[in-house]
Design a protein around this motif. Structure first.
Motif, PDB file in Angstrom:
ATOM      1  N   ILE A 175       0.893  -1.069   0.156  1.00  0.00           N
ATOM      2  CA  ILE A 175      -0.019  -0.228  -0.002  1.00  0.00           C
ATOM      3  C   ILE A 175       0.960   1.260   0.006  1.00  0.00           C
ATOM      4  CG2 ILE A 175      -1.633   1.311   1.286  1.00  0.00           C
ATOM      5  CD1 ILE A 175      -2.556  -1.326   2.744  1.00  0.00           C
ATOM      6  N   GLU A 176       0.732   1.960  -0.895  1.00  0.00           N
ATOM      7  CA  GLU A 176       1.728   3.067  -1.336  1.00  0.00           C
ATOM      8  C   GLU A 176       1.012   4.227  -1.252  1.00  0.00           C
ATOM      9  OE1 GLU A 176       4.192   2.306  -4.666  1.00  0.00           O
ATOM     10  OE2 GLU A 176       5.371   1.087  -3.721  1.00  0.00           O
ATOM     11  N   GLY A 177       1.697   5.405  -0.965  1.00  0.00           N
ATOM     12  CA  GLY A 177       1.071   6.966  -0.905  1.00  0.00           C
ATOM     13  C   GLY A 177       2.130   7.647  -1.391  1.00  0.00           C
ATOM     14  N   MET A 178       1.930   8.858  -2.018  1.00  0.00           N
ATOM     15  CA  MET A 178       2.850   9.868  -2.328  1.00  0.00           C
ATOM     16  C   MET A 178       2.327  11.287  -1.946  1.00  0.00           C
ATOM     17  SD  MET A 178       4.240  10.872  -6.187  1.00  0.00           S
ATOM     18  CE  MET A 178       3.087  12.015  -6.653  1.00  0.00           C
ATOM     19  N   PRO A 179       2.520  11.579  -0.642  1.00  0.00           N
ATOM     20  CA  PRO A 179       2.139  12.726  -0.241  1.00  0.00           C
ATOM     21  C   PRO A 179       2.742  13.886  -0.882  1.00  0.00           C
ATOM     22  CG  PRO A 179       3.093  11.495   1.744  1.00  0.00           C
ATOM     23  CD  PRO A 179       3.267  10.959   0.435  1.00  0.00           C
ATOM     24  N   GLU A 180       1.940  14.903  -1.407  1.00  0.00           N
ATOM     25  CA  GLU A 180       2.486  15.675  -2.075  1.00  0.00           C
ATOM     26  C   GLU A 180       3.307  17.101  -1.325  1.00  0.00           C
ATOM     27  OE1 GLU A 180       1.076  17.134  -5.534  1.00  0.00           O
ATOM     28  OE2 GLU A 180       0.490  15.194  -6.224  1.00  0.00           O
ATOM     29  N   ASP A 181       2.913  16.949   0.051  1.00  0.00           N
ATOM     30  CA  ASP A 181       3.631  17.856   0.817  1.00  0.00           C
ATOM     31  C   ASP A 181       4.440  17.050   2.078  1.00  0.00           C
ATOM     32  OD1 ASP A 181       4.309  19.762   3.049  1.00  0.00           O
ATOM     33  OD2 ASP A 181       2.439  20.594   2.729  1.00  0.00           O
ATOM     34  N   GLY A 218       2.027   3.467  10.077  1.00  0.00           N
ATOM     35  CA  GLY A 218       2.420   2.238   9.875  1.00  0.00           C
ATOM     36  C   GLY A 218       3.429   2.374   8.381  1.00  0.00           C
ATOM     37  N   PHE A 219       3.176   3.692   7.609  1.00  0.00           N
ATOM     38  CA  PHE A 219       3.879   3.641   6.508  1.00  0.00           C
ATOM     39  C   PHE A 219       5.469   4.020   6.774  1.00  0.00           C
ATOM     40  CE2 PHE A 219      -0.524   4.193   5.338  1.00  0.00           C
ATOM     41  CZ  PHE A 219      -0.447   3.731   4.204  1.00  0.00           C
ATOM     42  N   THR A 220       6.151   3.600   5.722  1.00  0.00           N
ATOM     43  CA  THR A 220       7.831   4.147   5.796  1.00  0.00           C
ATOM     44  C   THR A 220       8.184   4.557   4.434  1.00  0.00           C
ATOM     45  OG1 THR A 220       8.555   1.811   4.848  1.00  0.00           O
ATOM     46  CG2 THR A 220       8.306   1.932   7.223  1.00  0.00           C
ATOM     47  N   VAL A 221       9.158   5.501   4.945  1.00  0.00           N
ATOM     48  CA  VAL A 221       9.738   6.287   3.696  1.00  0.00           C
ATOM     49  C   VAL A 221      10.664   5.252   2.917  1.00  0.00           C
ATOM     50  CG1 VAL A 221      11.028   8.322   3.146  1.00  0.00           C
ATOM     51  CG2 VAL A 221       9.471   8.443   4.997  1.00  0.00           C
ATOM     52  N   MET A 222      10.257   5.233   1.691  1.00  0.00           N
ATOM     53  CA  MET A 222      11.180   4.510   0.709  1.00  0.00           C
ATOM     54  C   MET A 222      12.657   4.966   0.759  1.00  0.00           C
ATOM     55  SD  MET A 222       9.062   3.386  -2.537  1.00  0.00           S
ATOM     56  CE  MET A 222       7.023   3.495  -2.254  1.00  0.00           C
ATOM     57  N   ALA A 277       5.552  17.717   4.608  1.00  0.00           N
ATOM     58  CA  ALA A 277       5.011  17.968   6.071  1.00  0.00           C
ATOM     59  C   ALA A 277       3.964  16.933   6.781  1.00  0.00           C
ATOM     60  CB  ALA A 277       4.386  19.323   6.300  1.00  0.00           C
ATOM     61  N   ASN A 278       3.335  16.294   5.569  1.00  0.00           N
ATOM     62  CA  ASN A 278       2.387  15.241   5.813  1.00  0.00           C
ATOM     63  C   ASN A 278       3.088  13.910   6.077  1.00  0.00           C
ATOM     64  OD1 ASN A 278       0.297  17.012   5.481  1.00  0.00           O
ATOM     65  ND2 ASN A 278       0.080  16.723   3.457  1.00  0.00           N
ATOM     66  N   VAL A 279       4.211  13.549   5.820  1.00  0.00           N
ATOM     67  CA  VAL A 279       5.017  12.330   5.931  1.00  0.00           C
ATOM     68  C   VAL A 279       4.715  11.727   7.262  1.00  0.00           C
ATOM     69  CG1 VAL A 279       7.243  11.071   5.949  1.00  0.00           C
ATOM     70  CG2 VAL A 279       6.491  12.637   3.917  1.00  0.00           C
ATOM     71  N   PRO A 280       4.765  12.791   8.305  1.00  0.00           N
ATOM     72  CA  PRO A 280       4.752  11.859   9.912  1.00  0.00           C
ATOM     73  C   PRO A 280       3.336  11.447   9.931  1.00  0.00           C
ATOM     74  CG  PRO A 280       6.022  13.972   9.870  1.00  0.00           C
ATOM     75  CD  PRO A 280       5.375  13.947   8.433  1.00  0.00           C
ATOM     76  N   PHE A 281       2.383  12.130   9.315  1.00  0.00           N
ATOM     77  CA  PHE A 281       1.083  11.479   9.655  1.00  0.00           C
ATOM     78  C   PHE A 281       1.111   9.871   9.015  1.00  0.00           C
ATOM     79  CE2 PHE A 281      -2.908  10.352   7.352  1.00  0.00           C
ATOM     80  CZ  PHE A 281      -3.839  10.483   8.476  1.00  0.00           C
ATOM     81  N   TYR A 282       1.559   9.981   7.804  1.00  0.00           N
ATOM     82  CA  TYR A 282       1.661   8.422   7.280  1.00  0.00           C
ATOM     83  C   TYR A 282       2.409   7.451   8.043  1.00  0.00           C
ATOM     84  CZ  TYR A 282      -0.884  10.503   3.247  1.00  0.00           C
ATOM     85  OH  TYR A 282      -1.813  10.726   2.340  1.00  0.00           O
ATOM     86  N   VAL A 283       3.590   8.098   8.555  1.00  0.00           N
ATOM     87  CA  VAL A 283       4.519   7.219   9.331  1.00  0.00           C
ATOM     88  C   VAL A 283       3.758   6.666  10.791  1.00  0.00           C
ATOM     89  CG1 VAL A 283       6.761   7.249  10.736  1.00  0.00           C
ATOM     90  CG2 VAL A 283       6.566   8.289   8.451  1.00  0.00           C
ATOM     91  N   LYS A 284       3.024   7.751  11.322  1.00  0.00           N
ATOM     92  CA  LYS A 284       2.352   7.214  12.516  1.00  0.00           C
ATOM     93  C   LYS A 284       1.181   6.195  12.228  1.00  0.00           C
ATOM     94  CE  LYS A 284      -1.241   9.669  13.793  1.00  0.00           C
ATOM     95  NZ  LYS A 284      -2.110  10.949  13.993  1.00  0.00           N
TER      96      LYS A 284
END
Length: 139
Positions: free
Chosen positions: A101-107, A118-122, A109-116
């Motif tokens: 399950i992937e996402g591509m936050p355009e900002d 369970g997502f990880t930065v590639m 600043a939204n990465v920490p929301f996704y990490v919270k």
């Protein structure tokens, strides 16, 4: 206030236009194309306050291995109420058997929301895009 969530595509063109413009996303300026795109998407999860569309997530998937979260937005007056978190958790549940399950936050600043959630930065990943719009601001 009780927010209702549904995978049914019961929204109108005017409702999605209003939601997208509330967060100043350029997609809202093209309501016919936006509506058509949503109606032809693999999955659209919406959040409702009575008959008001207050949140939306769109997922594009290949039916087996990969699901990509393309849109995740909540009307600003509803921020901070856990709506985006609920949308993400429902997507994770629906696609739990997919490899990715992937996402591509355009900002960024939204990465920490996704990490919270369970997502990880590639580690070696990078977002890529071709933009065919004249006005490339607020994509």
């Amino acid at each position: 206030m009780k927010i209702r969530y549904t995978w049914e595509k019961i929204f109108t063109q005017a409702q999605v236009e209003s939601l997208f413009l509330s967060v100043d996303w350029i997609s809202g300026r093209y309501p016919e194309r936006l509506y058509k795109a949503l109606m032809h998407s693999s999955a659209v999860l919406t959040a409702w306050d009575d008959d008001k569309l207050v949140g939306l997530a769109r997922v594009l998937d290949d039916s087996e291995m990969l699901a990509q979260i393309h849109y995740l937005l909540v009307e600003p007056s509803y921020h901070g109420q856990g709506i985006a978190s609920q949308l993400i958790e429902m997507i994770k549940e629906k696609y739990q058997d997919y490899f990715y399950i992937e996402g591509m936050p355009e900002d960024k600043a939204n990465v920490p929301f996704y990490v919270k959630h369970g997502f990880t930065v590639m580690e070696n990943g990078a977002a890529i895009q071709i933009c065919n719009l004249g006005d490339k601001s607020k994509l």
